[in-house]
Design an enzyme around this catalytic site. Structure first.
Site, PDB file in Angstrom:
ATOM      1  N   HIS A 248      61.760  25.125  32.235  1.00  0.00           N
ATOM      2  CA  HIS A 248      63.048  24.859  32.862  1.00  0.00           C
ATOM      3  C   HIS A 248      63.866  24.037  31.885  1.00  0.00           C
ATOM      4  O   HIS A 248      63.315  23.190  31.168  1.00  0.00           O
ATOM      5  CB  HIS A 248      62.876  24.119  34.189  1.00  0.00           C
TER       6      HIS A 248
ATOM      7  N   ASN B 269      37.144  29.917  38.420  1.00  0.00           N
ATOM      8  CA  ASN B 269      36.645  29.103  39.521  1.00  0.00           C
ATOM      9  C   ASN B 269      37.766  28.751  40.505  1.00  0.00           C
ATOM     10  O   ASN B 269      38.895  29.222  40.383  1.00  0.00           O
ATOM     11  CB  ASN B 269      35.957  27.852  38.972  1.00  0.00           C
TER      12      ASN B 269
END
Length: 189
Positions: free
Chosen positions: A114, A84
């Site tokens: 990270h 969607n």
């Protein structure tokens, strides 16, 4: 010599700003932007762009706009998949989406990590873990799927969930963090 791309897809630390990686991301993001601007009625052009973006894409795959894709070439999508509006995919590591998957609006799938250490992070070093979404899975709107997660076949993830750990097959799971609530093989009383 191991390339940054090879390091990235194998889960090693890599230079996010490597020239090859920038080139791949730019190409993918340009194609995603073109997809987002293609007329809704031009299904043939949409299909061609999706084939160019992803490593492989099955039959009867439908994606509403807009899509935001990092690499694309690290992602395989099965047959009969509906995604969607406003899908975001950071596929630094491989992402597998099975057959007959429904993904609600505003869903985000992340493979990227990270470093927690600011000094290393400021050097633009990253690493990634794959994500697997099994077949016959339904992911509700506004969910976030984090790196390294496996969602088993037949699982349902409730809207707004943040999936931080694996979800077993045939399980209803909801929340932040997302937790299994019940087996979908057990009748509701």
């Amino acid at each position: 010599m191991t390339t940054a791309y090879e390091k990235m897809v194998s889960g090693e630390h890599y230079d996010i700003n490597d020239e090859e990686l920038i080139r791949i991301r730019d190409t993918t993001r340009d194609r995603a932007a073109e997809y987002n601007q293609t007329a809704r009625s031009d299904r043939q052009q949409q299909r061609q762009l999706l084939k160019q973006i992803f490593a492989s894409i099955g039959e009867d795959v439908h994606m509403e706009k807009s899509i935001n894709i990092d690499y694309g070439i690290n992602t395989t999508i099965g047959n009969h998949v509906f995604i969607n509006f406003n899908f975001t995919l950071l596929d630094c590591a491989p992402v597998t989406i099975g057959d007959h998957v429904f993904i609600g609006p505003n869903v985000q799938v992340y493979t990227a990590h990270h470093p927690l250490d600011a000094q290393t992070r400021n050097q633009h070093i990253g690493y990634a873990e794959p994500v697997e979404i099994g077949s016959n899975v339904w992911i509700g709107g506004n969910c976030v799927i984090l790196p390294g997660v496996k969602i088993g076949d037949g699982a349902v993830i409730g809207a707004g969930s943040v999936v931080t750990k694996d979800i077993p097959k045939d399980t209803l799971a909801v929340g932040n963090p997302c937790r299994p609530k019940r087996s979908l093989n057990t009748p509701v009383s």
